[in-house]
Scaffold this motif. Structure first.
Motif, mmCIF file in Angstrom:
data_model
loop_
_atom_site.group_PDB
_atom_site.id
_atom_site.type_symbol
_atom_site.label_atom_id
_atom_site.label_comp_id
_atom_site.label_asym_id
_atom_site.label_seq_id
_atom_site.Cartn_x
_atom_site.Cartn_y
_atom_site.Cartn_z
ATOM 1 N N CYS A 19 0.862 -1.230 0.007
ATOM 2 C CA CYS A 19 -0.012 0.030 0.153
ATOM 3 C C CYS A 19 0.791 1.320 -0.039
ATOM 4 O O CYS A 19 0.420 2.241 -0.567
ATOM 5 C CB CYS A 19 -0.957 -0.019 1.179
ATOM 6 N N ASP A 98 -10.287 0.283 0.749
ATOM 7 C CA ASP A 98 -9.044 0.763 1.141
ATOM 8 C C ASP A 98 -7.786 0.124 0.607
ATOM 9 O O ASP A 98 -6.952 0.802 0.118
ATOM 10 C CB ASP A 98 -9.236 1.042 2.837
ATOM 11 N N ASP A 101 -7.822 1.162 -3.309
ATOM 12 C CA ASP A 101 -7.791 2.531 -3.497
ATOM 13 C C ASP A 101 -6.417 2.872 -3.046
ATOM 14 O O ASP A 101 -6.390 3.640 -1.813
ATOM 15 C CB ASP A 101 -8.902 3.435 -2.502
ATOM 16 N N LYS A 104 -5.726 6.801 -2.221
ATOM 17 C CA LYS A 104 -6.459 7.240 -1.030
ATOM 18 C C LYS A 104 -7.372 8.477 -1.354
ATOM 19 O O LYS A 104 -7.324 9.294 -0.660
ATOM 20 C CB LYS A 104 -5.339 7.501 0.062
#
Length: 161
Positions: A19, A98, A101, A104
């Protein structure tokens, strides 16, 4: 022996899990991802595997370590699975959203959805990502908001039951 297709799939999953874009996966990124794709995860087993793979003790694993970890997870019986609508919680949907994405922004671009195709498709029973995106983009802005994502997941699961 892992073939090229499996390696490409693993690389895509690795990039989805990473991430923060560091090129490595932290223990938190690993746990969040595995919880998002399967509710049947023993966090202590994952931590043990992670710690064994982290030979440098830098609290992260690189792609080669990740491949080894995935083999270990499979040997423990872990598989990605499609769930029925009544077994998926709001928290699970939010967690997957989340993870997907990556920037963000609060919405999923076509690129983000395609990059996370394995995660979305297998977890939520989506057959064709491009078609799914175009059908679920209710306001026609070219991205999926969380509300559109959530509605599309519930709709796909209800249809597949």
């Amino acid at each position: 022996m892992v073939d090229d297709t499996d390696t490409m799939d693993l690389k895509e999953i690795f990039r989805t899990m990473d991430c923060d874009g560091s090129g490595t996966i932290s223990q938190k990124e690993l746990l969040d991802f595995l919880k998002a794709v399967s509710g049947d995860i023993d966090a202590e087993e994952v931590k043990d595997i992670f710690n064994k793979l982290d030979s440098s003790n830098d609290r992260s694993i690189d792609f080669d370590e990740f491949k080894l970890m995935m083999d270990n997870m499979k040997s423990l019986g872990w598989t990605k699975e499609t769930q029925d609508a009544d077994t998926i919680s709001e928290e699970e949907i939010r967690r997957v959203f989340d993870i997907v994405d990556r920037d963000k922004s609060g919405s999923l671009s076509k690129r983000e959805a395609k990059r996370a195709c394995n995660l979305i498709a297998e977890k939520f029973g989506i057959k064709e990502v491009d078609k799914w995106l175009s059908e679920q983009d209710v306001d026609g802005d070219g991205v999926l908001s969380y509300a559109e994502f959530k509605m599309s997941i519930a709709g796909n699961l209800l249809i597949d039951i």
